[in-house]
Design a protein around this motif. Sequence first.
Motif, mmCIF file in Angstrom:
data_model
loop_
_atom_site.group_PDB
_atom_site.id
_atom_site.type_symbol
_atom_site.label_atom_id
_atom_site.label_comp_id
_atom_site.label_asym_id
_atom_site.label_seq_id
_atom_site.Cartn_x
_atom_site.Cartn_y
_atom_site.Cartn_z
ATOM 1 N N LEU A 182 0.852 -1.195 0.000
ATOM 2 C CA LEU A 182 0.000 0.000 0.000
ATOM 3 C C LEU A 182 0.885 1.242 0.000
ATOM 4 O O LEU A 182 1.852 1.339 0.770
ATOM 5 C CB LEU A 182 -0.892 -0.003 1.235
ATOM 6 N N SER A 183 0.556 2.176 -0.841
ATOM 7 C CA SER A 183 1.311 3.429 -0.888
ATOM 8 C C SER A 183 1.314 4.094 0.496
ATOM 9 O O SER A 183 0.273 4.176 1.158
ATOM 10 C CB SER A 183 0.681 4.385 -1.893
ATOM 11 N N PRO A 184 2.480 4.588 0.944
ATOM 12 C CA PRO A 184 2.544 5.244 2.258
ATOM 13 C C PRO A 184 1.634 6.469 2.371
ATOM 14 O O PRO A 184 1.251 6.860 3.479
ATOM 15 C CB PRO A 184 4.015 5.650 2.377
ATOM 16 N N SER A 185 1.282 7.051 1.228
ATOM 17 C CA SER A 185 0.421 8.243 1.264
ATOM 18 C C SER A 185 -1.064 7.906 1.294
ATOM 19 O O SER A 185 -1.904 8.808 1.425
ATOM 20 C CB SER A 185 0.719 9.131 0.050
ATOM 21 N N ALA A 186 -1.405 6.636 1.174
ATOM 22 C CA ALA A 186 -2.817 6.241 1.180
ATOM 23 C C ALA A 186 -3.449 6.521 2.541
ATOM 24 O O ALA A 186 -2.839 6.265 3.586
ATOM 25 C CB ALA A 186 -2.944 4.767 0.845
ATOM 26 N N PRO A 187 -4.669 7.045 2.558
ATOM 27 C CA PRO A 187 -5.334 7.394 3.823
ATOM 28 C C PRO A 187 -5.972 6.185 4.503
ATOM 29 O O PRO A 187 -7.166 6.154 4.788
ATOM 30 C CB PRO A 187 -6.383 8.418 3.386
ATOM 31 N N VAL A 188 -5.156 5.181 4.758
ATOM 32 C CA VAL A 188 -5.605 3.952 5.408
ATOM 33 C C VAL A 188 -4.602 3.607 6.493
ATOM 34 O O VAL A 188 -3.391 3.659 6.275
ATOM 35 C CB VAL A 188 -5.707 2.779 4.403
ATOM 36 N N SER A 189 -5.104 3.229 7.652
ATOM 37 C CA SER A 189 -4.221 2.935 8.769
ATOM 38 C C SER A 189 -4.709 1.708 9.530
ATOM 39 O O SER A 189 -5.915 1.531 9.736
ATOM 40 C CB SER A 189 -4.160 4.140 9.727
ATOM 41 N N ILE A 190 -3.773 0.842 9.913
ATOM 42 C CA ILE A 190 -4.068 -0.262 10.826
ATOM 43 C C ILE A 190 -2.926 -0.364 11.827
ATOM 44 O O ILE A 190 -1.789 0.030 11.540
ATOM 45 C CB ILE A 190 -4.237 -1.622 10.090
ATOM 46 N N GLN A 191 -3.235 -0.872 12.984
ATOM 47 C CA GLN A 191 -2.232 -1.060 14.027
ATOM 48 C C GLN A 191 -1.960 -2.539 14.297
ATOM 49 O O GLN A 191 -1.015 -2.866 15.015
ATOM 50 C CB GLN A 191 -2.699 -0.399 15.335
ATOM 51 N N ARG A 192 -2.800 -3.398 13.756
ATOM 52 C CA ARG A 192 -2.702 -4.837 13.988
ATOM 53 C C ARG A 192 -2.786 -5.575 12.659
ATOM 54 O O ARG A 192 -3.156 -4.987 11.651
ATOM 55 C CB ARG A 192 -3.834 -5.304 14.925
ATOM 56 N N LEU A 193 -2.458 -6.842 12.669
ATOM 57 C CA LEU A 193 -2.618 -7.671 11.489
ATOM 58 C C LEU A 193 -4.106 -7.943 11.286
ATOM 59 O O LEU A 193 -4.818 -8.261 12.238
ATOM 60 C CB LEU A 193 -1.866 -8.990 11.667
ATOM 61 N N ILE A 194 -4.579 -7.832 10.049
ATOM 62 C CA ILE A 194 -5.994 -8.025 9.744
ATOM 63 C C ILE A 194 -6.130 -9.165 8.740
ATOM 64 O O ILE A 194 -5.595 -9.091 7.634
ATOM 65 C CB ILE A 194 -6.645 -6.757 9.157
ATOM 66 N N TYR A 195 -6.844 -10.210 9.147
ATOM 67 C CA TYR A 195 -7.024 -11.395 8.308
ATOM 68 C C TYR A 195 -8.508 -11.651 8.067
ATOM 69 O O TYR A 195 -9.322 -11.525 8.986
ATOM 70 C CB TYR A 195 -6.471 -12.634 9.008
ATOM 71 N N PRO A 196 -8.867 -12.064 6.852
ATOM 72 C CA PRO A 196 -10.220 -12.599 6.648
ATOM 73 C C PRO A 196 -10.288 -14.020 7.194
ATOM 74 O O PRO A 196 -9.260 -14.598 7.581
ATOM 75 C CB PRO A 196 -10.358 -12.584 5.127
#
Length: 373
Positions: A238-252
């Motif tokens: 993901l581009s570092p400039s993308a307005p998306v943030s997570i602090q943990r691993l996210i799995y389906p």
Amino acid sequence: MNRDTDVVVVGAGIVGLAVAAALVSEGHRVVVLERRNGPGLEVTARNSEVVHAGIYYPEASLKAELCVAGREVLYQRCERLGIGHRQTGKLIVASAPDELEALESLRARGSANGVPGLEILDEQQLQALEPDVRAVAALYSPSSGIVDSHGLCLSYATEAERGGAMLVFHSEVMSIQARAGGWNVEAIDDRGETGRLSCGAVVNAAGLASDEVARRAGMDVDASGYRLHPCKGDYFALSPSAPVSIQRLIYPLPVGPGLGVHATLDLGGRIRFGPDTEYVDEIRFDVDPEKRVDFVQQVTRYLPAVRAEWLEPEGAGIRPKLSGPGEPFRDFVVAEESAAGFPGLVNCIGIESPGLTAAAAIASRVADLLASL
């Protein structure tokens, strides 16, 4: 009987080097043969670098047992030696109400395996932890994390060498032949020169080539169920400039032969997505940029803000899977092969995920198997 060394380990990935370190600590003379020009350059170098908790695997399986045991040793080792890691925690998300039963089943399986602190979070609790994630519920695993796999691998190489092990690179094993009281191992270097070592035992930790190494030792890999089915997985960053943030691993929730296209963090905080699953007939690491469309379709189920133009290819890895397309779960093979007529040969085959997490526990098991000879 005279021999050049006690144990030859084939493969200098994380498992082979952990085995070498464990064996020298017990007084064995060890030589590690690796066909590449350095340690940890195949499966070890191309994965999500996730420290798994032990949730997914059937109770009493080696994957469950060795993952749970290895995780704690890994964290302790990283703390002791200053290896980069972070216990981020992990969220396995249910995107729709009809997935809640599967989420609860995962929680029950993980708890049965001895995974600590598992908790089902409702939508409001999830939003409080990860505002950008959308799901109706999530299974929270506080003991999951990330690790610098290269740093961890090098730590085992250093430990093994300090204990007296010899690491020989550019050295591909061509034949393994039984001799009185042990084995003769023949290898060829990058100049085409052949060398031979006599030893008491051989540990096959050759990753993607582990089935071929077993064959070169004389085993029928098809009759033994040891034939590997390489399964490629691609990644996008993901581009570092993308307005998306997570602090943990996210799995389906897991579907098919993998764990689903998930969102992970590296130690610098960068987000990447993957891996997908593609069984392949040859080892290749190309990533088709057009796959970003499919990745976005999968990722936006739980991170709806992600856009295709924010994704860039970020490499690929190959899983050494024992289960082929459509086949059921296969466990790790960590086996001393006396019963098959090959005393002193220990096979480590099918060491895919959670092999990185389980490496220390696999090494301890191998050392125990050799101690019983």
